[in-house]
Design an enzyme around this catalytic site. Structure first.
Site, PDB file in Angstrom:
ATOM      1  N   GLY A  55      58.589  13.284  47.128  1.00 25.53           N
ATOM      2  CA  GLY A  55      59.305  14.535  46.869  1.00 25.53           C
ATOM      3  C   GLY A  55      58.774  15.589  47.809  1.00 25.53           C
ATOM      4  O   GLY A  55      57.698  15.426  48.383  1.00 25.53           O
ATOM      5  N   TYR A  83      54.560  11.735  46.945  1.00 22.66           N
ATOM      6  CA  TYR A  83      54.416  12.753  45.899  1.00 22.66           C
ATOM      7  C   TYR A  83      54.134  12.073  44.553  1.00 22.66           C
ATOM      8  O   TYR A  83      53.328  12.547  43.755  1.00 22.66           O
ATOM      9  CB  TYR A  83      55.701  13.595  45.797  1.00 22.66           C
ATOM     10  CG  TYR A  83      55.666  14.604  44.667  1.00 22.66           C
ATOM     11  CD1 TYR A  83      55.069  15.851  44.839  1.00 22.66           C
ATOM     12  CD2 TYR A  83      56.224  14.309  43.424  1.00 22.66           C
ATOM     13  CE1 TYR A  83      55.021  16.773  43.799  1.00 22.66           C
ATOM     14  CE2 TYR A  83      56.181  15.223  42.380  1.00 22.66           C
ATOM     15  CZ  TYR A  83      55.585  16.448  42.573  1.00 22.66           C
ATOM     16  OH  TYR A  83      55.531  17.354  41.545  1.00 22.66           O
ATOM     17  N   HIS A 169      54.791   5.403  52.680  1.00 26.34           N
ATOM     18  CA  HIS A 169      56.142   5.004  52.224  1.00 26.34           C
ATOM     19  C   HIS A 169      56.394   3.521  52.498  1.00 26.34           C
ATOM     20  O   HIS A 169      56.824   3.172  53.607  1.00 26.34           O
ATOM     21  CB  HIS A 169      57.200   5.853  52.936  1.00 26.34           C
ATOM     22  CG  HIS A 169      57.239   7.260  52.465  1.00 26.34           C
ATOM     23  ND1 HIS A 169      57.948   7.649  51.348  1.00 26.34           N
ATOM     24  CD2 HIS A 169      56.610   8.364  52.917  1.00 26.34           C
ATOM     25  CE1 HIS A 169      57.781   8.946  51.148  1.00 26.34           C
ATOM     26  NE2 HIS A 169      56.968   9.411  52.083  1.00 26.34           N
ATOM     27  N   SER A 223      92.578   0.750  49.519  1.00 30.81           N
ATOM     28  CA  SER A 223      92.696   1.535  50.758  1.00 30.81           C
ATOM     29  C   SER A 223      92.560   0.657  51.988  1.00 30.81           C
ATOM     30  O   SER A 223      92.855   1.088  53.099  1.00 30.81           O
ATOM     31  CB  SER A 223      91.596   2.585  50.782  1.00 30.81           C
ATOM     32  OG  SER A 223      90.333   1.946  50.945  1.00 30.81           O
ATOM     33  N   GLY A 224      92.075  -0.578  51.784  1.00 33.74           N
ATOM     34  CA  GLY A 224      91.769  -1.417  52.945  1.00 33.74           C
ATOM     35  C   GLY A 224      90.318  -1.260  53.361  1.00 33.74           C
ATOM     36  O   GLY A 224      89.847  -1.925  54.267  1.00 33.74           O
ATOM     37  N   GLY A 225      89.596  -0.353  52.691  1.00 32.01           N
ATOM     38  CA  GLY A 225      88.164  -0.199  52.950  1.00 32.01           C
ATOM     39  C   GLY A 225      87.379  -1.276  52.223  1.00 32.01           C
ATOM     40  O   GLY A 225      87.933  -2.031  51.415  1.00 32.01           O
ATOM     41  N   VAL A 226      86.066  -1.329  52.490  1.00 31.60           N
ATOM     42  CA  VAL A 226      85.235  -2.392  51.931  1.00 31.60           C
ATOM     43  C   VAL A 226      85.223  -2.347  50.399  1.00 31.60           C
ATOM     44  O   VAL A 226      85.431  -3.357  49.722  1.00 31.60           O
ATOM     45  CB  VAL A 226      83.765  -2.241  52.426  1.00 31.60           C
ATOM     46  CG1 VAL A 226      82.914  -3.384  51.932  1.00 31.60           C
ATOM     47  CG2 VAL A 226      83.723  -2.128  53.930  1.00 31.60           C
ATOM     48  N   SER A 229      88.467  -3.165  48.546  1.00 27.62           N
ATOM     49  CA  SER A 229      88.825  -4.566  48.800  1.00 27.62           C
ATOM     50  C   SER A 229      87.979  -5.514  47.943  1.00 27.62           C
ATOM     51  O   SER A 229      88.494  -6.472  47.368  1.00 27.62           O
ATOM     52  CB  SER A 229      88.605  -4.923  50.273  1.00 27.62           C
ATOM     53  OG  SER A 229      89.461  -4.173  51.081  1.00 27.62           O
ATOM     54  N   LYS A 373      75.974  -0.512  48.963  1.00 20.43           N
ATOM     55  CA  LYS A 373      76.953  -1.021  49.939  1.00 20.43           C
ATOM     56  C   LYS A 373      76.614  -2.429  50.444  1.00 20.43           C
ATOM     57  O   LYS A 373      77.484  -3.287  50.557  1.00 20.43           O
ATOM     58  CB  LYS A 373      76.985  -0.051  51.129  1.00 20.43           C
ATOM     59  CG  LYS A 373      78.153  -0.236  52.047  1.00 20.43           C
ATOM     60  CD  LYS A 373      79.352   0.413  51.433  1.00 20.43           C
ATOM     61  CE  LYS A 373      80.505   0.604  52.343  1.00 20.43           C
ATOM     62  NZ  LYS A 373      81.498   1.508  51.762  1.00 20.43           N
TER      63      LYS A 373
END
Ligand code: XMP
Length: 517
Positions: A55, A83, A169, A223-226, A229, A373
């Site tokens: 943070g 943090y 990290h 929409s034809g997007g991933v 679909s 995604k």
């Protein structure tokens, strides 16, 4: 079937989603929760592991996010990062101070403590540090397990209480053994078994969808997007012809893309597919309009008018489905974004549609609502959705409308579709496609003088854009080799009618944006 759960408690760090993705990559289901989620709620979720994120604050800052000491005694192993590491020390009675000089970037740490979280990690390794404060005194019962030149407590732990902390990290790839450290925490400390696998996800989701939907109908806007679909693929597998997908083709997609979407879903999947071709309606609404914001507004409004009319026509009995994914829920504030810190609302995502008041379904279904995604893509591949759809680049909702500068006309759409197809074809052939996150052609409202044979020409300029980026918040223009650019330029001027000049956009973001409008 419920999975083991890791809760990532969000203290406002910029890498909170990355931590969650890494945990999922380790095969452990993970959710991000606000830092102030009541402890009773956390206990009720029965987590196997908890991770505190980084943070931007100092633990001594009165407005910084804190947490009750109770969290450390509910019996769930905790890993504090940055943090989160300082907060663990501070809350349990340790001391945090400001460094004389901030540690930022790749830093070497050394460890040889035999800690469970450093199993398989060499004595010296490089990690990513980004901090101004550091833990100067550990709480009772903790011991140091790693240090760097400037940070005496780069990692510490109280293994009998299953509390672990790292100042660096592990979630970013610059930390050489970061993923191993997270994996060690999840498996060696928390006893995770890796029960989050995409094959199981598909099977469980299909079963859940069948139960939820019963014999009712489902409508999905495709929409034809991933995302939409893959949602369509999952729903088709679950309920077949009970699913209707509505695909609004406003004529602003890339060359042949509308036909490709239709062919894919009608041939490969069992469903009702409705394509609404409304290019003329859009062109009419856009006639004479050249202001970018107004164009976007018209395209958006027109799109939903067509879409909701189609829905009314088909009837609203049954369910409405959409391709919302997990980050959409976090970004738009419906999920668990932290109240403090830097992860403020970025954008309200187009996936989350506002429904007109007169349209009432039995419920809304978001089959991908828990996935990132990359997981959506994995599911898409397993469902047999074609590679070009699963790995489709981001494509703006208003389509080519934001890549045709000035007024949109049928002729300009045609020129841009052809130019874009040539550019994509050359990139594909050049073998550099996977290095680019997004690449496309733009048609600025510019004509220039040229010469072709013995003739003077006065024709269109095409701009080509290709970017590399991690998250699209910032981007760099791609260093495409000159010989590839030369081939693209040559082909665009020779093969695309009304094009006589090509420029390459060498603007990074910021100050530019990826799209031109
Ligand atoms: P900008 O131009 O803002 O674009 O740097 C960042 C990323 O977002 C995509 N983009 C959109 N995506 N609807 C979308 O779904 C939109 O209206 C939209 N505008 C831009 C853009 O293609 C890039 O990947």
């Amino acid at each position: 079937m419920s999975n083991q759960l890791c809760i990532v408690l969000d203290f406002g760090g910029q890498y909170n989603q990355l931590i969650a993705r890494r945990v999922r990559e380790c095969g452990v289901y993970c959710e991000i929760k606000r830092f102030d989620t009541p402890i009773s709620e956390i206990k009720a979720m029965n987590p196997t592991a908890i991770i505190f994120t980084g943070g931007p604050n100092s633990v001594y800052d009165p407005s910084s996010p804190h947490i009750s000491e109770e969290i450390f005694s509910i019996g769930v192993p905790i890993l504090g990062i940055c943090y989160g590491c300082q907060l663990m020390a501070y809350t349990l009675g340790g001391k945090v101070e400001s460094c004389e000089k901030s540690e930022y970037g790749k830093i070497e740490i050394s460890q040889n403590s035999g800690s469970l979280i450093f199993e398989g990690v060499p004595e010296k390794s490089v990690v990513w540090m980004s901090h101004t404060d550091f833990v100067s005194q550990l709480p009772d019962g903790f011991s140091v397990t790693a240090k760097s030149a400037d940070c005496p407590c780069a990692a510490f732990e109280a293994p009998e209480r299953k509390l672990y902390a790292v100042q660096f990290h592990p979630e970013v790839t610059h930390s050489e053994y970061g993923k191993q450290i997270l994996h060690n925490f999840l498996y060696n400390v928390c006893g995770c078994t890796g029960d989050w696998v995409m094959d199981d996800f598909i099977e469980n989701t299909v079963a859940k969808l069948r139960e939820q939907i019963g014999d009712k109908k489902v409508i999905l806007g495709l929409s034809g997007g991933v995302d939409s679909s893959v949602a369509a693929g999952l729903l088709s597998r679950a309920v077949g012809k009970q699913l209707t997908c509505v695909f609004v083709d406003q004529g602003l997609m890339r060359k042949d893309e509308g036909d490709f979407v239709e062919e894919t879903f009608t041939k490969l999947f069992d469903m009702n597919f409705v394509r609404v071709n409304c290019k003329d309606q859009f062109l009419k609404a856009l006639k004479g309009v050249s202001d970018p914001e107004q164009k976007r507004k018209i395209i958006g409004t027109e799109f939903y008018n067509v879409f909701w009319d189609k829905i009314r026509e088909r009837g609203t009995d049954g369910f409405f489905a959409q391709g919302t994914i997990y980050p959409d829920r976090i970004e738009s504030g419906r999920g668990n974004q932290a109240g403090h810190g830097s992860t403020a609302v970025i954008k309200t995502h187009h996936n989350m549609v506002k429904m007109p008041e007169d349209i009432k379904f039995a419920g809304t279904i978001e089959p991908l609502g828990d996935l990132f995604k990359d997981e959506v893509r994995q599911v898409g591949e397993k469902l047999g959705i074609p590679h070009d759809l699963v790995w489709r680049q981001p494509f703006p909702g208003p389509g080519l409308g934001v890549r045709i500068i000035g007024e949109i006309t049928e002729e300009k759409i045609k020129i841009l579709q052809e130019a874009d197809a040539v550019f994509r074809d050359e990139i594909r052939k050049s073998g550099i496609e996977s290095e680019l996150k997004q690449f496309f052609a733009v048609l600025p409202d510019v004509r220039t003088v040229g010469v072709m044979g013995d003739h003077r020409t006065y024709d269109h300029l095409i701009a080509i854009r290709a970017v590399t980026t991690d998250d699209f918040m910032t981007a760099d223009w791609a260093r495409i080799p000159y010989d590839v650019l030369a081939r693209v330029s040559n082909r665009l001027c020779n093969e695309v009618e009304h094009v006589n000049r090509v420029v390459y956009d060498i603007t990074s973001k910021p100050p530019g944006t990826v799209e031109w409008e």
